[in-house]
Design a protein around this motif. Structure first.
Motif, PDB file in Angstrom:
ATOM      1  N   CYS A   1     -31.331  16.327 -13.697  1.00 39.95           N
ATOM      2  CA  CYS A   1     -32.555  15.211 -13.058  1.00 39.95           C
ATOM      3  C   CYS A   1     -33.430  15.157 -14.310  1.00 39.95           C
ATOM      4  O   CYS A   1     -34.552  15.077 -14.209  1.00 39.95           O
TER       5      CYS A   1
ATOM      6  N   GLN B   1     -36.024  12.815  -6.700  1.00 41.01           N
ATOM      7  CA  GLN B   1     -34.960  12.871  -7.176  1.00 41.01           C
ATOM      8  C   GLN B   1     -33.615  12.810  -6.761  1.00 41.01           C
ATOM      9  O   GLN B   1     -33.771  12.541  -5.706  1.00 41.01           O
TER      10      GLN B   1
ATOM     11  N   SER C   1     -33.824   6.307 -14.661  1.00 39.30           N
ATOM     12  CA  SER C   1     -33.758   7.135 -13.353  1.00 39.30           C
ATOM     13  C   SER C   1     -32.546   6.798 -12.350  1.00 39.30           C
ATOM     14  O   SER C   1     -32.041   7.708 -12.065  1.00 39.30           O
TER      15      SER C   1
ATOM     16  N   MET D   1     -35.898  12.546 -14.695  1.00 33.42           N
ATOM     17  CA  MET D   1     -36.655  12.430 -13.459  1.00 33.42           C
ATOM     18  C   MET D   1     -38.008  13.356 -13.486  1.00 33.42           C
ATOM     19  O   MET D   1     -39.069  13.212 -13.095  1.00 33.42           O
TER      20      MET D   1
ATOM     21  N   ARG E   1     -37.799   2.680 -17.052  1.00 36.79           N
ATOM     22  CA  ARG E   1     -37.917   4.082 -16.374  1.00 36.79           C
ATOM     23  C   ARG E   1     -36.833   3.996 -15.420  1.00 36.79           C
ATOM     24  O   ARG E   1     -36.336   4.898 -15.039  1.00 36.79           O
ATOM     25  N   THR E   2     -37.052   2.666 -14.624  1.00 36.92           N
ATOM     26  CA  THR E   2     -36.275   2.734 -13.355  1.00 36.92           C
ATOM     27  C   THR E   2     -34.651   2.786 -13.644  1.00 36.92           C
ATOM     28  O   THR E   2     -34.236   3.467 -13.046  1.00 36.92           O
TER      29      THR E   2
END
Lengths: 126, 359, 160
Positions: free
Chosen positions: B68, B298, B100, B71, B96-97
């Motif tokens: 992760c 996360q 992620s 994140m 970023r989304t």
């Protein structure tokens, strides 16, 4: 639906800690974490709780030699954070339900984050 | 009364890619108590803040965990941005989304594979990881790194995804979703999988909440708690709903993750559709002075970066609480009652990420 | 033994890595890279392993575990250090709990650089390890041959 996250920080005194935590528990908060910060000479211990994304933080400021009572009687899962607190900061925590006595996180340098006990080697939770 | 024996489990164990040690107290084949001990990969990277400037610490934050990683960087950056009152441009938030959710996809597929391997379903393991490679290809194509991306920075992101690439990703989502559904179908409906997982490692809703479980472990027990609901990055615009199951057993935890894969695909699709134009970052001026508890959801649950700055280039404290640490108390409560042969499956069902836990 | 030389069994241990390299080691085994088709198998048992792959810099609690695993492996054996952390400690070298590269604890034969090391590079590292394994095996059988010859000569001397 977006929930706006609020963060509140409340200072508590050491003798009121268990009572305050019990109150938070009764309000239905869950324990998020316990974390320490070294203030150079003393510690700040943050007990963080959450309920519906509302973040509540009980802040304890203690001297380097103070003993902290365990809250694992109220939040069973607190033992991981309290053992961590003892192993990394050398803060003695009394009455943890599962006390690893300094073997939870083993480090070369004992109590690496401690202000006064850095490098000392005796277990303070015995 | 049967005799009690203690079986050490780990640290080097075939089903665990990472070292964790459990002392299992057994009565015949049944676990009555489990005592975890960690510390095999404690590095002490919270202290690196003394040596790295706050903008450089992003690289360290990424390497808290290789799964992760994006994140962790995101959580750290959002914390610093909150302290310094930096408003990140919209396009950066959407990018970023997307990254992620790509991380979540690859993490969940990775976990499904490991979980299948833990059950002894080798074929399914290979299939999950095969699908995971297509996510990694996208990540590599858009960020340059397969597992450590390095694109998140304080104040925005480092790279853009071009319109052409976004289109290509969007087109690839449909066949990818179809393949994921085929895979998920096996996890959710196969009799052998069900037989192995249902009723195993049960934890009730109240218990999960009281023990502070987070992420899929909590959601599988019916606790509807997902930090994406607070709408950080672009989640506020995407109409996000947490995936919740109620059984609280290993099967439910598996089902939550399978359904989150579908949800992630949907989120990426929407994010690409709504992608705004604009700059990627803002200039960062000054130094952080203040404190903030930054939280991000996360793949394994809620992570917290507590950051405290004192106005210098170096932070005075970074405290990272990762989801696996919060999920250890539930795990300790889940294990008693399980058969020794089921221990690997139960341990894997919380998706342990030990390098996160120990930092 | 010669027919086995292209199919080593691998043991992987994570000595405080960030997971990035570990999952890349595992990724080598799965369909895209698929080294299993060559008979290279990831085993959990040090006593079956020919190649030890270590990721991450060693920390204090790991030191004994790594040495223990290494000692349990039968000769000939090769150690491959994967990622910069295993080579030098990498980004974590200044952490208080990190000893440094794997070579501070056990001898390392192959270093695979990268953060995280790419599967292609890991496979490359294993191929390099194979030739070292072969060399070590030859040396061992050479030494065994010499011992054997000496014994035969001794026996021959006794009988005459």
């Amino acid at each position: 639906m977006t929930v706006r996250e609020e963060q509140t920080i409340i200072d508590v005194a050491l003798e009121n800690l268990t009572r305050e935590v019990e109150r938070v528990h009764a309000d239905g908060y869950r324990l998020v974490q316990i974390g320490c910060t070294d203030l150079g000479g003393s510690y700040e211990v943050n007990y963080s709780f959450d309920k519906g994304y509302q973040f509540k933080n009980l802040r304890l400021t203690i001297g380097p030699e103070a003993e902290v009572p365990s809250i694992s009687g109220i939040y069973w899962g607190a033992f991981v954070y309290e053992n961590e607190m003892h192993d990394l900061f050398g803060i003695p925590v009394t009455g943890i339900n599962i006390d690893f006595k300094g073997t939870f996180i083993k480090t070369v340098e004992k109590y690496p984050f401690s202000v006064t006990r850095k490098g000392g080697d005796s277990c303070r939770n015995a | 009364m049967p005799e009690r024996i203690v079986v050490p489990f780990g640290p080097q164990h075939p089903v665990l890619p990472e070292p964790i040690h459990l002392d299992l107290v057994l009565e015949d084949e049944t676990v009555v108590e489990a005592i975890p001990s960690i510390g095999y990969i404690h590095r002490g990277l919270e202290r690196l803040i003394e040596k790295r400037e706050f903008t450089e610490y992003v690289y360290v934050a990424e390497r808290i965990c290789g799964i992760c990683s994006f994140m962790h960087a995101l959580c750290y950056c959002q914390g610093i941005e909150e302290i310094m009152k930096i408003e990140v441009p919209d396009r950066a938030k959407y990018l970023r989304t997307i990254w992620s959710e790509c991380s979540r996809l690859h993490s969940h597929l990775l976990w499904l594979g490991l979980f299948a391997d833990g059950m002894g379903f080798e074929n399914l393991f290979m299939r999950s990881w095969q699908l995971r490679e297509s996510v990694l290809d996208v990540l590599e194509d858009t960020t340059g790194g397969r597992v450590i991306q390095g694109t998140c920075k304080v104040g925005g992101v480092r790279r853009d995804i071009g319109a052409e690439k976004l289109d290509e990703m969007h087109r690839a989502l449909d066949p990818f979703e179809e393949q994921c559904r085929e895979l998920g179908d096996i996890f959710l409906n196969d009799d052998t999988v069900k037989y192995r997982l249902q009723g195993l490692g049960v934890i009730s809703k109240d218990e999960a909440y009281a023990l502070g479980a987070v992420g899929p472990t909590a959601r599988a027990s019916g606790v509807a708690m997902d930090h994406r609901e607070t709408g950080y990055a672009a989640y506020g615009d995407l109409g996000f709903k947490p995936v919740v199951e109620t059984a609280g057993d290993c099967y439910a935890r598996c089902a939550v993750r399978v359904k989150e894969i579908y949800a992630s695909i949907n989120l990426i699709r929407q994010a690409i559709d709504q992608m705004p134009e604009g700059p990627l970052d803002v200039k960062v001026k000054g130094t952080p002075d203040g404190e903030y508890f930054s939280r991000v959801e996360q793949p394994r649950g809620e992570v917290i970066h507590y950051l405290k700055g004192n106005g210098s280039k170096h932070l005075s404290r970074a405290r990272i609480r990762t989801p696996t640490l919060a999920n250890i108390p539930p795990l300790v409560k889940m294990l008693p009652g399980a058969q020794l042969a089921d221990v690997p499956v139960v341990v894997l069902s919380i998706d342990p990420c030990i390098s996160c836990t120990e930092r | 033994m010669a027919f086995l030389k292209r199919s080593p069994w691998i043991l992987h241990y994570d000595a405080s890595s960030c997971n990035g390299c570990d999952i890349e080691v595992l990724a080598c085994l799965t369909p895209l890279y698929d080294v299993e088709r060559f008979g290279i198998i990831n085993t959990g048992n040090p006593k079956h392993a020919d190649i030890l792959m270590i990721t991450g810099g060693i920390n204090e609690q790991n030191r004994e575990v790594v040495r223990n695993i290494y000692e349990q492996m039968p000769e000939p054996k090769v150690v491959v250090a994967i990622g910069v952390c295993a080579a030098t400690g990498g980004i974590f070298r200044e952490c208080y709990n990190i000893v440094g590269g794997v070579d501070k604890v056990i001898p390392v034969d192959v270093y695979v650089p990268g953060c995280a090391a790419r599967p292609e590079m890991i496979i490359d590292g294993v191929v390099t390890a194979l030739s070292i394994l072969e060399e070590k095996r030859a040396k061992m059988s050479g030494a065994a041959q010499m011992k054997d010859d000496a014994r035969h000569a001794e026996q021959a001397g006794e009988s005459t």
